[in-house]
Design an enzyme around this catalytic site. Structure first.
Site, mmCIF file in Angstrom:
data_model
loop_
_atom_site.group_PDB
_atom_site.id
_atom_site.type_symbol
_atom_site.label_atom_id
_atom_site.label_comp_id
_atom_site.label_asym_id
_atom_site.label_seq_id
_atom_site.Cartn_x
_atom_site.Cartn_y
_atom_site.Cartn_z
ATOM 1 N N SER A 27 0.818 -1.216 0.000
ATOM 2 C CA SER A 27 0.000 0.000 0.000
ATOM 3 C C SER A 27 0.851 1.265 0.000
ATOM 4 O O SER A 27 0.718 2.135 -0.854
ATOM 5 C CB SER A 27 -0.929 -0.012 1.213
ATOM 6 O OG SER A 27 -1.660 1.189 1.311
ATOM 7 N N GLN A 28 1.788 1.386 0.959
ATOM 8 C CA GLN A 28 2.627 2.578 1.035
ATOM 9 C C GLN A 28 3.664 2.596 -0.089
ATOM 10 O O GLN A 28 3.946 3.650 -0.671
ATOM 11 C CB GLN A 28 3.336 2.641 2.390
ATOM 12 C CG GLN A 28 2.500 3.219 3.509
ATOM 13 C CD GLN A 28 2.213 4.708 3.345
ATOM 14 O OE1 GLN A 28 2.987 5.456 2.771
ATOM 15 N NE2 GLN A 28 1.072 5.128 3.861
ATOM 16 N N ARG A 48 12.218 -8.360 -4.172
ATOM 17 C CA ARG A 48 12.929 -9.634 -4.139
ATOM 18 C C ARG A 48 12.535 -10.485 -5.345
ATOM 19 O O ARG A 48 11.457 -10.328 -5.911
ATOM 20 C CB ARG A 48 12.625 -10.365 -2.831
ATOM 21 C CG ARG A 48 13.306 -9.742 -1.642
ATOM 22 C CD ARG A 48 13.318 -10.658 -0.449
ATOM 23 N NE ARG A 48 12.184 -10.430 0.434
ATOM 24 C CZ ARG A 48 12.054 -10.993 1.636
ATOM 25 N NH1 ARG A 48 12.985 -11.814 2.092
ATOM 26 N NH2 ARG A 48 10.997 -10.751 2.372
ATOM 27 N N SER A 53 4.559 -8.483 -7.155
ATOM 28 C CA SER A 53 4.274 -7.056 -7.352
ATOM 29 C C SER A 53 5.036 -6.462 -8.528
ATOM 30 O O SER A 53 4.730 -5.355 -8.971
ATOM 31 C CB SER A 53 4.621 -6.273 -6.082
ATOM 32 O OG SER A 53 3.875 -6.722 -4.973
ATOM 33 N N ASP A 83 6.408 -4.407 8.584
ATOM 34 C CA ASP A 83 7.295 -4.296 9.749
ATOM 35 C C ASP A 83 7.956 -5.618 10.102
ATOM 36 O O ASP A 83 9.129 -5.643 10.486
ATOM 37 C CB ASP A 83 6.503 -3.787 10.970
ATOM 38 C CG ASP A 83 6.131 -2.319 10.839
ATOM 39 O OD1 ASP A 83 6.975 -1.534 10.383
ATOM 40 O OD2 ASP A 83 4.994 -1.963 11.198
ATOM 41 N N GLU A 84 7.216 -6.715 9.991
ATOM 42 C CA GLU A 84 7.761 -8.008 10.392
ATOM 43 C C GLU A 84 8.900 -8.468 9.476
ATOM 44 O O GLU A 84 9.666 -9.367 9.835
ATOM 45 C CB GLU A 84 6.673 -9.082 10.432
ATOM 46 C CG GLU A 84 5.942 -9.324 9.138
ATOM 47 C CD GLU A 84 4.696 -8.475 8.989
ATOM 48 O OE1 GLU A 84 3.793 -8.891 8.226
ATOM 49 O OE2 GLU A 84 4.605 -7.385 9.621
ATOM 50 N N HIS A 108 7.766 4.296 9.799
ATOM 51 C CA HIS A 108 7.364 3.958 11.171
ATOM 52 C C HIS A 108 8.637 3.848 11.993
ATOM 53 O O HIS A 108 9.656 3.345 11.510
ATOM 54 C CB HIS A 108 6.607 2.627 11.140
ATOM 55 C CG HIS A 108 5.972 2.218 12.443
ATOM 56 N ND1 HIS A 108 5.799 3.080 13.510
ATOM 57 C CD2 HIS A 108 5.455 1.029 12.851
ATOM 58 C CE1 HIS A 108 5.194 2.422 14.495
ATOM 59 N NE2 HIS A 108 4.994 1.186 14.114
ATOM 60 N N GLY A 134 -1.797 3.990 2.288
ATOM 61 C CA GLY A 134 -1.226 4.352 1.005
ATOM 62 C C GLY A 134 -2.250 4.837 -0.003
ATOM 63 O O GLY A 134 -2.015 5.803 -0.734
ATOM 64 N N ASP A 191 2.191 5.713 18.077
ATOM 65 C CA ASP A 191 1.493 4.953 17.045
ATOM 66 C C ASP A 191 0.979 3.616 17.597
ATOM 67 O O ASP A 191 -0.185 3.257 17.391
ATOM 68 C CB ASP A 191 2.420 4.708 15.862
ATOM 69 C CG ASP A 191 1.709 4.051 14.689
ATOM 70 O OD1 ASP A 191 0.917 4.740 14.014
ATOM 71 O OD2 ASP A 191 1.929 2.855 14.444
#
Length: 327
Positions: A27-28, A48, A53, A83-84, A108, A134, A191
């Site tokens: 999204s972002q 990767r 995508s 994040d993960e 973030h 996003g 956040d």
């Protein structure tokens, strides 16, 4: 008091002739890549091998390369994978290949503040955190209104990190709506707290409990859903436009009396104590430690809780109502 910046404070020339590598195309990643491109910035999407995508990014006319290739030529590396995945992607593909004085930009503060990422000392570490998803960032960019954001500088090797991060906030679509300077620590903690106590956890479970009480009292489930969920957007829009103080000027007399004499019983001292516990767990790193351990184990607890959440009667009622009210 944190400093507030607007468009006039941002100098886009700092990114002229520079290359931005956007790592990730969720999204972002998609929104920022397209906004950067449309602002005249040279952008390369780093993905990767085998990423699904890549084809979508190429359809948008974006240059797509491996993460390693994108990072090696970049003056700014914008890490926008989930994040993960930060730790693995940064350690394997980004850290060894960043140019000296290049900037690592995140959306973030969590991974840097809690030590998941350990950038080299010869790079800048900055943050541009749009206050919205996003798709909203892209929509606001296209209509010219922009989306507010936080910016922060964690490490200023070049001596011009703040000026660069303000330029990035401008070209990605945030400056016209306002830029608030903060720190990685404050953004990460605020956040996480906002998500847990209000925006996701607090609101989600407040609505669910209210639905249960109304249905348990014999009220029609569809009426309970309409009252608790459907009207929330109107209240949120009103608060966003006029503030919480403005809310009191716009609601009926019974609503105002009930708000001021009963609201504190729902969100009272017990709620405050629970919120303080959440904040302590976030600040100590306990929450992030638990979240990472859960992910490493395959998220068994989260899957169980999500299954219980999705099986709740309220969601079925909501789905049926949305079908009935489709135009």
């Amino acid at each position: 008091m944190a400093r507030f910046y607007r468009e006039a404070d941002c100098d886009r020339s700092l990114l002229e002739g520079k290359t931005v590598a956007v790592v990730g195309y969720g999204s972002q990643g998609q929104a920022q890549s397209l906004n950067l491109r449309d602002s005249g910035v040279r952008v390369v999407v780093g993905l990767r091998k085998g990423s699904t995508s890549a084809a979508e990014a190429r359809r948008e006319g974006l240059s797509v390369k491996s993460v390693e290739e994108a990072v090696e030529e970049a003056d700014v590396v914008s890490l926008l994978v989930p994040d993960e995945s930060h730790g693995e992607v940064f350690t394997r593909f980004i850290a060894p290949r960043m140019k000296e004085a290049a900037a690592l930009c995140l959306a973030h503060g969590l991974s840097v503040h809690f030590g998941i990422l350990k950038p080299r000392r010869d790079v800048d570490v900055v943050m541009v955190a749009p206050l919205g998803a996003g798709r909203l960032l892209r929509k606001r960019y296209l209509d010219g209104s922009h989306l507010p954001c936080y910016v922060a500088v964690q490490q200023d090797y070049s001596g011009s990190s703040l000026r660069k991060v303000l330029a990035y906030a401008l070209v990605v679509g945030c400056a016209r709506a306002g830029i608030l300077e903060t720190t990685f620590r404050d953004e990460a903690e605020v956040d996480l707290f906002g998500e847990q106590a209000v925006l996701c956890g607090g609101i989600g479970y407040l609505l669910l409990r209210a639905f249960e009480v109304l249905v348990g009292a014999g009220c029609d489930p569809e009426m309970a859903y309409m009252e608790c969920v459907n009207q929330l957007k109107d209240a949120a829009d009103l608060i966003s436009t006029t503030g919480l103080d403005g809310l009191t000027e716009s609601i009926s007399s019974p609503a105002l009396h009930g708000m001021l004499t009963r609201g504190g019983r729902v969100a009272g001292k017990e709620t405050e104590r629970a919120m303080k516990e959440l904040m302590a767990e976030i600040r100590s790193g306990q929450f992030v430690k638990e979240w990472r351990a859960e992910g490493t184990a395959g998220s068994p607890k989260l899957k169980k809780l999500l299954g219980e959440w999705k099986s709740h009667k309220m969601h079925e009622v909501g789905r049926n109502l949305r079908e009935k009210t489709k135009s």
